[in-house]
Design a protein around this motif. Structure first.
Motif, short mmCIF file in Angstrom:
data_model
loop_
_atom_site.label_atom_id
_atom_site.label_comp_id
_atom_site.label_asym_id
_atom_site.label_seq_id
_atom_site.Cartn_x
_atom_site.Cartn_y
_atom_site.Cartn_z
N ASN A 325 0.81 -1.22 0.00
CA ASN A 325 0.00 0.00 0.00
C ASN A 325 0.84 1.27 0.00
OD1 ASN A 325 1.00 0.10 2.60
ND2 ASN A 325 -0.96 -0.27 3.60
N GLY A 326 2.17 1.12 -0.09
CA GLY A 326 3.05 2.28 -0.17
C GLY A 326 3.64 2.73 1.15
N ARG A 327 3.12 2.24 2.26
CA ARG A 327 3.68 2.62 3.56
C ARG A 327 5.06 1.99 3.74
NH1 ARG A 327 0.80 1.89 9.44
NH2 ARG A 327 0.21 4.05 9.06
N THR A 328 6.01 2.79 4.23
CA THR A 328 7.35 2.29 4.53
C THR A 328 7.55 2.27 6.03
OG1 THR A 328 8.27 3.12 2.45
CG2 THR A 328 9.82 2.67 4.22
N VAL A 329 8.00 1.14 6.54
CA VAL A 329 8.24 0.99 7.97
C VAL A 329 9.69 0.58 8.21
CG1 VAL A 329 5.85 0.48 8.61
CG2 VAL A 329 7.36 -1.38 7.91
N VAL A 330 10.18 0.93 9.38
CA VAL A 330 11.54 0.57 9.78
C VAL A 330 11.46 -0.22 11.08
CG1 VAL A 330 13.81 1.43 10.46
CG2 VAL A 330 12.54 2.60 8.66
N TYR A 331 12.19 -1.35 11.12
CA TYR A 331 12.23 -2.20 12.30
C TYR A 331 13.59 -2.06 12.98
CZ TYR A 331 8.27 -4.39 9.94
OH TYR A 331 7.07 -4.61 9.30
N ALA A 332 13.59 -2.06 14.32
CA ALA A 332 14.83 -1.99 15.08
C ALA A 332 14.68 -2.82 16.34
CB ALA A 332 15.19 -0.54 15.42
N SER A 333 15.82 -3.28 16.87
CA SER A 333 15.78 -4.09 18.10
C SER A 333 16.55 -3.41 19.21
CB SER A 333 16.35 -5.49 17.85
OG SER A 333 17.72 -5.43 17.53
N ASN A 334 16.08 -3.61 20.44
CA ASN A 334 16.73 -3.09 21.64
C ASN A 334 17.24 -4.24 22.49
OD1 ASN A 334 16.25 -0.15 21.52
ND2 ASN A 334 14.09 -0.73 21.60
N ARG A 335 18.53 -4.27 22.74
CA ARG A 335 19.12 -5.26 23.65
C ARG A 335 19.18 -4.64 25.04
NH1 ARG A 335 24.69 -6.38 20.66
NH2 ARG A 335 24.67 -4.11 20.74
N GLY A 336 18.62 -5.32 26.01
CA GLY A 336 18.52 -4.77 27.36
C GLY A 336 17.06 -4.58 27.69
N GLN A 337 16.39 -3.73 26.93
CA GLN A 337 14.92 -3.68 27.02
C GLN A 337 14.30 -4.90 26.37
OE1 GLN A 337 13.09 -0.12 25.52
NE2 GLN A 337 12.82 0.60 27.61
N ASP A 338 15.04 -5.53 25.45
CA ASP A 338 14.59 -6.75 24.79
C ASP A 338 13.25 -6.54 24.09
OD1 ASP A 338 16.89 -7.95 25.73
OD2 ASP A 338 15.92 -8.73 27.52
N SER A 339 13.28 -5.64 23.13
CA SER A 339 12.06 -5.31 22.39
C SER A 339 12.38 -5.08 20.92
CB SER A 339 11.41 -4.05 22.98
OG SER A 339 12.26 -2.92 22.79
N ILE A 340 11.33 -5.15 20.11
CA ILE A 340 11.38 -4.78 18.70
C ILE A 340 10.48 -3.57 18.53
CG2 ILE A 340 11.09 -5.54 16.31
CD1 ILE A 340 13.12 -7.19 17.88
N VAL A 341 10.97 -2.54 17.85
CA VAL A 341 10.17 -1.35 17.61
C VAL A 341 9.93 -1.18 16.12
CG1 VAL A 341 10.76 -0.11 19.72
CG2 VAL A 341 12.27 0.05 17.75
N VAL A 342 8.76 -0.62 15.80
CA VAL A 342 8.36 -0.40 14.41
C VAL A 342 8.06 1.09 14.25
CG1 VAL A 342 6.82 -1.10 12.55
CG2 VAL A 342 7.28 -2.68 14.45
N PHE A 343 8.74 1.73 13.29
CA PHE A 343 8.54 3.15 13.02
C PHE A 343 7.89 3.34 11.65
CE2 PHE A 343 12.04 3.23 16.07
CZ PHE A 343 11.68 4.28 16.90
N ASP A 344 7.08 4.38 11.55
CA ASP A 344 6.45 4.76 10.28
C ASP A 344 7.34 5.79 9.59
OD1 ASP A 344 4.92 5.63 8.18
OD2 ASP A 344 3.11 6.03 9.36
N ALA A 345 7.94 5.40 8.46
CA ALA A 345 8.86 6.28 7.73
C ALA A 345 8.19 7.00 6.57
CB ALA A 345 10.04 5.46 7.21
#
Length: 427
Positions: A325-345
């Motif tokens: 649908n044209g949306r671009t997202v960026v994924y990143a990981s945090n070591r320590g907080q132990d999470s995956i985050v998703v950003f809307d680019a």
């Protein structure tokens, strides 16, 4: 009436057959071998609690890209350490940095042939990358050069790939003296990753130096393998003390190159717009952790949710995905907080000068120290490895929003998994 009924039944039967054939073809197209590179370190108490044994090298499993299912994990190749993996499809090859034997240290780049019918691996050759602490490998789109980032020495090496797909000789070494404000981790240059990117017919190499807080940019001579630092864009500069680690790339609506940098030391993510004729600009830098934890960031340890983590919170991996649908997202990981985050680019891709970069989702990695993750070949799933708990989870990507949900609550268990790659199954 009977004739019409017969025709209707025939049409239904035809549609069923076509649908079955499509499903069968979809299933065939979704069959891959998935490879996991590991370190041969002692297991942690958490690993032992779940019966995870000490890893022995590179593992292979069956992977269904429609469902995200990982099955039948077996050891494919014994290795002391497989630090990072880059794959090619024609022919099916794994290029690996690290060491197969203890005497190799972390200094070699290996060419490994993959059998697409069985998933079996065989070593073609290994070449000294002429650095120390080889931790990242990439291959250019033509399959003629390999890039190796050497963490400890801060040297970025380019090696030729021979016509038989073996690793050739070192054709260039790039090194710049540099340091940053966090003296314990930035006393000198540390080479963390390098990438080949084509722009207007020219091949550029982006090299993340965690110690110098710079992403160096150089032009590759595809005839000789030599590197020349770019004049207009000699480097990209994340904020001081950021510690750039890994990169991913996209194009905005004006076809300008966008570079996303995950910054290890301050748990941030930076975006740059690059024009090799005019220069580069940093569009912004955004935190990957909540502000309430930012004052708890240390290089020694970090208190997160009432627990002390000896590595602090350090961002690790990054991927970018443009949905249908044209949306671009960026994924990143945090070591320590132990999470995956998703950003809307979306606003970055839209070409805005001061784009918003909203957080869409923060989801647990369901393990400790998510050091490595990768998109699968159909961009339907994200495979996340928790290095210190020995657990690998697959997340389903919502094709409308880019948000994540667990494909299965049962992880694949491997100790110290730090790399991965895919090869298409051949029947």
């Amino acid at each position: 009436m009977r004739k019409l009924s017969f025709i209707a039944a025939l049409l239904c039967a035809t549609l069923v057959l076509l649908s079955t054939a499509v499903r069968a073809q979809d299933a065939k197209d979704a069959e891959y071998w998935i490879y996991f590179g590991t370190m041969g370190s002692d297991t942690t108490p958490e690993m032992r609690e779940h019966g995870v044994e000490r890893s022995q090298g590179i593992y292979v499993a069956k992977y269904n890209a429609l469902t995200g299912e990982v099955s039948d994990v077996t050891l494919a190749l014994k290795a002391q350490a497989a630090g990072y993996i880059a794959t090619t499809s024609n022919p099916p090859m794994l290029y690996v940095v690290g060491g197969l034997e203890p005497r190799d240290g972390w200094s070699k780049a290996f060419a490994i042939s993959a059998d697409p019918k069985t998933g079996a691996l065989s070593v073609v050759n290994g070449v000294d990358a002429e650095g120390h602490g080889a931790c990242h490998v990439s291959v250019n789109s033509e399959g003629t050069y390999l890039g190796a980032a050497n963490y400890n020495s801060g040297i970025f090496s380019v090696l030729s790939i021979n016509a038989d797909h073996s690793v050739g000789k070192v054709t260039a070494k790039f090194h710049r003296d540099g340091s940053g404000p966090l003296t314990r981790r930035q006393e000198h240059s540390y080479g963390h990753s390098s990438y080949f990117v084509e722009d207007n017919g020219v091949t550029h190499v982006f090299m993340s130096d965690l110690g110098a807080d710079k992403v160096y940019c150089a032009t590759l001579d595809v005839q000789t393998g030599a590197l020349t630092q770019d004049e207009k864009v000699p480097y990209l500069a994340p904020p001081p003390g950021a510690g750039p680690r890994h990169l991913c790339f996209a194009r905005d609506k004006n076809d300008k190159l966008i570079v996303f940098s995950i910054n290890e030391l301050d748990s941030t993510l930076s975006a740059f717009r690059v024009d090799f004729n005019e220069g580069a600009e940093r569009l912004g830098t955004w935190t990957t952790i909540q502000d309430k934890y930012r004052d708890k960031l240390t290089d020694e340890e970090s208190l997160v949710d009432g627990k002390t983590y000896t590595y602090g919170n350090k961002t690790a991996a990054i991927e970018v995905l443009t949905l249908a649908n044209g949306r671009t997202v960026v994924y990143a990981s945090n070591r320590g907080q132990d999470s995956i985050v998703v950003f809307d680019a979306s606003e970055v891709i839209a070409g805005k000068e001061e784009p918003n970069f909203p957080l869409l989702q923060r989801i647990p990695s369901y393990g400790r120290f998510p050091r490595f993750f990768m998109l699968d070949p159909l961009n339907r799933h994200l495979v996340v490895s928790n290095k210190m708990s020995g657990s690998i989870y697959v997340y389903t990507i919502d094709q409308e929003t880019g948000e994540l949900s667990l494909a299965s609550e049962e992880p694949t268990r491997l100790a110290w998994c730090i790399a991965g790659g895919f090869i298409k199954v051949e029947k």
